[in-house]
Design an enzyme around this catalytic site. Structure first.
Site, short mmCIF file in Angstrom:
data_model
loop_
_atom_site.label_atom_id
_atom_site.label_comp_id
_atom_site.label_asym_id
_atom_site.label_seq_id
_atom_site.Cartn_x
_atom_site.Cartn_y
_atom_site.Cartn_z
N VAL A 55 17.43 -4.14 2.32
CA VAL A 55 17.95 -2.76 2.29
C VAL A 55 17.39 -2.02 1.07
O VAL A 55 17.03 -0.85 1.13
CB VAL A 55 19.50 -2.76 2.28
CG1 VAL A 55 20.04 -1.37 1.97
CG2 VAL A 55 20.03 -3.23 3.62
N ALA A 56 17.29 -2.74 -0.05
CA ALA A 56 16.74 -2.13 -1.27
C ALA A 56 15.27 -1.78 -1.10
O ALA A 56 14.79 -0.80 -1.65
CB ALA A 56 16.91 -3.09 -2.44
N ILE B 32 13.72 -0.86 1.68
CA ILE B 32 13.46 0.19 2.66
C ILE B 32 14.20 1.48 2.26
O ILE B 32 15.42 1.47 2.18
CB ILE B 32 13.91 -0.24 4.07
CG1 ILE B 32 13.15 -1.51 4.51
CG2 ILE B 32 13.69 0.88 5.08
CD1 ILE B 32 13.75 -2.19 5.71
N GLU C 158 16.03 4.19 3.20
CA GLU C 158 16.66 4.62 4.45
C GLU C 158 16.57 6.13 4.66
O GLU C 158 16.48 6.62 5.78
CB GLU C 158 18.14 4.20 4.49
CG GLU C 158 18.37 2.72 4.68
CD GLU C 158 18.26 1.93 3.38
OE1 GLU C 158 17.94 2.54 2.34
OE2 GLU C 158 18.48 0.70 3.40
N ASP D 266 -12.69 31.65 16.49
CA ASP D 266 -13.27 32.58 17.44
C ASP D 266 -13.58 33.88 16.69
O ASP D 266 -12.93 34.19 15.70
CB ASP D 266 -12.26 32.83 18.57
CG ASP D 266 -12.81 33.78 19.61
OD1 ASP D 266 -13.99 33.64 19.96
OD2 ASP D 266 -12.05 34.65 20.06
N ASP E 201 -7.83 33.24 20.52
CA ASP E 201 -6.84 33.96 21.30
C ASP E 201 -7.14 33.97 22.79
O ASP E 201 -6.27 34.26 23.59
CB ASP E 201 -6.70 35.40 20.80
CG ASP E 201 -8.01 36.16 20.85
OD1 ASP E 201 -9.03 35.56 21.24
OD2 ASP E 201 -8.03 37.35 20.49
N ASP F 144 -10.71 29.72 24.50
CA ASP F 144 -10.46 28.94 23.27
C ASP F 144 -9.50 27.77 23.51
O ASP F 144 -9.41 26.87 22.68
CB ASP F 144 -9.84 29.84 22.19
CG ASP F 144 -10.75 30.99 21.80
OD1 ASP F 144 -11.96 30.75 21.70
OD2 ASP F 144 -10.25 32.11 21.63
N ASN G 238 20.56 4.55 -2.60
CA ASN G 238 19.48 4.95 -1.70
C ASN G 238 19.76 6.25 -0.96
O ASN G 238 18.89 7.11 -0.80
CB ASN G 238 19.23 3.84 -0.65
CG ASN G 238 18.39 2.71 -1.21
OD1 ASN G 238 17.96 2.75 -2.36
ND2 ASN G 238 18.17 1.69 -0.40
N ASP H 242 19.35 8.79 -4.72
CA ASP H 242 17.91 8.95 -4.52
C ASP H 242 17.60 10.20 -3.70
O ASP H 242 16.67 10.94 -4.01
CB ASP H 242 17.33 7.75 -3.75
CG ASP H 242 17.27 6.50 -4.59
OD1 ASP H 242 17.69 6.57 -5.76
OD2 ASP H 242 16.83 5.46 -4.08
#
Length: 884
Positions: free
Chosen positions: A279-280, A282, A284, A326, A613, A617, A707, A711
């Site tokens: 868990v640390a 990743i 989240e 164009d 346009d 194109d 986290n 964070d």
């Protein structure tokens, strides 16, 4: 190839008589056989499919895996938090795509045009969707062409085909022409008319040879229906990061079990510890943070007139190093404009932004004739009729010689209409007590019927020298890609028959016109080039016209930097791809050529943006890394194929969007590196503790709190950091560049290690302060709670302070402006407040297994927490000194 068949062969093959057309009964049979004359559209995605598409991401897979594991070990709170992050990320993506889809729908709402057809010998008006192959269609000015036609009659017929060819000047049509070259470009098929183009002048008839998806526009629509999905640079980076983090989490778990086995620890306890460490590892909140940052970027983009259909498209613009644009309507104004006029010996430029201009006597006569010999209308900036004639009336308005005032004073009494053989048009208007003939057309044709010239207000014989002067000036204007028209007049006391009008005329002068560049585009192109971006012009227009505009805008330096569609066909694919970087202008190209050009640039490792346009194109808009369509003049097909739509049709907005995209990528990178530094700090803290058989300084719930709250707030704030003013002075980043390029990986590791070390020091201090050593086996629970509180607050506070240093990789926090990102300051203050709440409120303190700290402890905590910030600022100072 209907253009190469005679009219008789076409009638025979389609089993129709041009005099009577199809019968109603036969038309119904063919409608059942061929279907309605309507382009097929892709089915809309449901909200569920949009939601599921947001989950196709490696980082999301890792998070879902982590959620399953936390459910298995009955850590339901952790699982709910992780799933909430995944859900939030998906909801943001769905909301943005749905909002963009609705915006596109609003832009696409158009009424179905009607068509005039001959059936059972009668001319009837029907819905264009009911037109079938074999129908005889009647065309007149102002009417859209309902299907692809082989023309059978044409009287001065001109059709505006810019949506297909990119040419701003209408194409002159000739039903009697027979073309044999199978590679004849669309713009040169003079005996054909194509679906969705506009009749601007004259009249004509044609037999329908293709409807719906079999038309030229239908072929383009088929190309667009091909599945072609490529990940954006950001999606590639995030997938790469997701894989790294996924393997890291698995590796951490394996390492923990190996250590536990060697140390003969309790395997179940180690399993829980391994999960907390995974868990640390990743972040989240990263997926949600990236989605939020992109969504906020999209909101800012909408304020500069850009609708983004998919979130990652904003960032993709930031990595673009080739802009294929164009010409007509994108780089130019898509309206013919007189830019020069010439009377004997005097060649003058016409000011584009001025009005109430003053003309000398000869110039006034020139403009007067051009305005009176004119069938167009022009009021309040809007005109109807032939674009060339509209330009002439607009010229008169600038010199206060308006059509309304001149027509009132000089009533038209007769005319000799334009004819493609004569290349002339004449009108007979009242002039005092008599009449005056006003003639305009090709200078070669006028010189054949003129005998005198107007010089300084006097009529003089048209000498060979005068003719040479006029032809030389015409050649100079033509070399500058101007379309040249001459004007002449003659006075008469009596009414004249049309054939008598064009004899013994007095030549007045010339005008040169062009579809001019947009006024703001030149500066935007210069800015793009200084940012390392190469602008490329791709157009269906003629080479000389395209190169002239490209030179004026600073896109190309010489005609050697241009290629035509025919020249592209003559090159083999590898040679074309190898030499693609030598060219800046591609002229007279088809939709297939445009796709080929985009692919060639991409094959050389470029990130390509295509703007346009027209229907022509659309395929290249789709195949480019990011397609940008015009919202005002853009066709439905081009909008549907694009990733982004400019609501102001302004090329300058693209450059602003690139700047926005670069800043967004930089901000996402800051957020990613910051989160990885923080998570690495947590991994270092726990892994070192396990390696040395120490107690674990942080519990799984504490890690998740850090986290997802401590964070995430600074990470989001970094994601909306004010843009770096020097970002457009840098070269575009390589599409292969990793998140960790440019020393970012080293910064992440250094920051993580520093955060991990000071967290361990705070934990050690908390135990030591109570007279214990970290290696003691019987540390009391209350001491452990105190030590974990110290490490919990230190790791959170250090990450909050460290975020200040992440705003720039080189510049100090003072030079970037300490208070410029007020949201970050607020996030840090809120993060510290939340930490205080968690350790102060009893039921929260119990849930997180922490307790309150003394004032002295807070002083120690801040002392530890400032170390990573201070060290990073010292390193940046050293780097700046080395750079100098």
């Amino acid at each position: 190839m209907w253009f190469s068949k005679s009219q008789e062969d076409v009638f025979k093959e389609l089993q129709v008589s041009p005099a009577t057309g199809l019968s109603e009964e036969e038309a119904k049979k063919r409608l059942e056989q061929y279907g309605r004359n309507k382009l097929k559209g892709k089915p809309k995605k449901s909200l569920i499919s949009l939601f599921l598409s947001q989950l196709k991401d490696m980082l999301i897979y890792v998070l879902l895996g982590a959620a399953v594991i936390t459910i298995v070990i009955e850590e339901y709170t952790d699982a709910v938090i992780i799933l909430m992050v995944v859900f939030l990320n998906a909801i943001i993506g769905v909301a943005q795509e749905y909002k963009a889809e609705k915006a596109v729908e609003a832009l696409q709402k158009m009424t179905t045009p009607k068509s005039l057809v001959r059936r059972d010998g009668e001319t009837v008006e029907i819905n264009s969707e009911e037109v079938v192959p074999g129908d005889i269609v009647i065309l007149d000015a102002g009417r859209y062409v309902p299907a692809d036609l082989r023309l059978i009659e044409s009287a001065n017929l001109q059709i505006e085909e810019s949506a297909l060819t990119g040419e701003s000047v209408p194409s002159e049509k000739n039903a009697t022409s027979l073309l044999t070259d199978p590679k004849t470009p669309i713009g040169d098929k003079v005996n054909m008319a194509f679906m969705s183009t506009l009749t601007t002048y004259g009249r004509g008839e044609g037999v329908v040879v293709a409807t719906a998806m079999d038309t030229e526009i239908g072929k383009i629509a088929k190309i667009l229906d091909e599945d072609h999905t490529e990940m954006t640079p950001l999606q590639k980076r995030l997938e790469e990061l997701g894989k790294i983090l996924g393997f890291l989490a698995i590796g951490v778990c394996i390492l923990i079990f190996a250590i536990a086995f060697i140390q003969k620890r309790d395997l179940m306890d180690m399993f829980l510890t391994a999960i907390s460490l995974a868990v640390a590892a990743i972040p989240e909140g990263l997926a949600a943070i990236v989605a939020i940052v992109l969504a906020l970027g999209v909101t800012r983009m909408s304020k500069i007139n850009a609708i983004v259909k998919k979130l990652p498209s904003v960032e993709t613009l930031g990595s673009v190093n080739i802009i294929c644009s164009d010409k007509t309507g994108t780089l130019t104004q898509n309206k013919m404009t007189v830019v020069k006029h010439y009377t004997q010996g005097v060649l003058s430029d016409v000011a584009q932004t001025a009005s109430n201009l003053t003309a000398n006597e000869d110039e006034a006569e020139l403009i007067k004739s051009l305005v009176l010999c004119n069938d167009a209308t022009y009021e309040e900036g809007q005109g109807t009729g032939d674009p060339t004639e509209i330009a002439l009336i607009a010229l008169g308005d600038k010199y206060n010689l308006t059509k309304e005032a001149l027509n009132e004073k000089h009533e038209r009494v007769s005319e000799f209409p334009f004819d493609s053989d004569r290349k002339l048009m004449s009108t007979l208007n009242k002039e005092g007590n008599g009449y005056r003939v006003h003639t305009k057309g090709a200078i070669d044709s006028i010189l054949k019927i003129a005998s005198t010239a107007l010089v300084d207000g006097r009529i003089v014989p048209l000498t060979e020298q005068l003719k040479e002067d006029f032809l030389k000036t015409t050649e100079e204007m033509s070399d500058s890609a101007l379309r040249v028209l001459g004007a002449a007049f003659k006075d008469t006391e009596q009414m004249l028959e049309p054939e008598e009008m064009e004899k013994d005329l007095t030549l007045i002068g010339l005008v040169g016109m062009i579809d001019p560049p947009r006024l703001e585009v030149k500066a935007s192109i210069a800015e793009a080039k200084s940012a390392g971006i190469t602008p490329i012009m791709i157009t269906g227009d003629h080479k000389n016209t395209a190169v002239a505009i490209a030179k004026e805008l600073g896109i190309a330096d010489s005609i050697e930097q241009s290629l035509t569609g025919a020249e592209i066909d003559a090159m083999d694919e590898k040679a074309f791809s190898d030499n693609i970087n030598n060219y800046r202008v591609f002229a007279r190209v088809s939709p297939e050529h445009k796709v080929k050009i985009v692919r060639a640039f991409k094959a050389q490792g470029n990130i390509v943006s295509m703007t346009g346009d027209g229907v022509n194109d659309a395929p290249s808009l789709k195949y480019a890394d990011i397609g940008v369509a015009m919202g005002i003049t853009g066709t439905d097909v081009s909008k549907g194929a694009s990733d982004m739509i400019l609501t102001d049709d302004n090329f300058t907005t693209i450059v602003k969007a690139i700047e926005e995209g670069r800043n967004i990528y930089n901000n996402i990178k800051k957020a990613v590196i910051f989160l990885l530094s923080c998570n690495l700090g947590e991994v270092v803290t726990i892994l070192v503790s396990i390696l040395f058989s120490w107690p674990i300084p942080l519990l799984p719930t504490q890690i998740l709190w850090i986290n997802l709250v401590t964070d995430s707030l600074p990470a989001i704030s970094l994601g909306v950091d004010p843009g770096d003013k020097d970002v457009m002075k840098q070269k575009p980043r390589s599409p292969k560049e990793s998140f960790f390029a440019g020393g970012a990986g080293i910064r992440a590791i250094l920051g993580g290690v520093l955060i991990g070390i000071i967290t361990l020091l705070a934990f050690y201090y908390g135990i030591w302060e109570h007279g214990y050593r970290i290696s003691d086996p019987d540390i009391p629970k209350e001491v452990m709670t105190y030590a974990r509180t110290m490490s919990f607050v230190v790791i959170a506070a250090s990450q909050l302070f460290y975020s200040l240093s992440m705003r720039h990789s080189i510049k100090s926090i003072l030079s970037v402006g300490l208070l410029k990102n007020k949201l970050l300051i607020l996030a840090i203050a809120l993060g510290l407040f939340l930490q205080l709440v968690v350790i102060s409120v009893p039921f929260l303190a119990g849930a997180f297994q922490v307790h309150n700290l003394s004032l002295q402890d807070w002083g120690i905590v801040f002392g530890f927490a400032l170390i990573p910030l201070v060290v990073n600022e010292i390193i940046k100072m050293v780097l700046r000194m080395k750079k100098k």
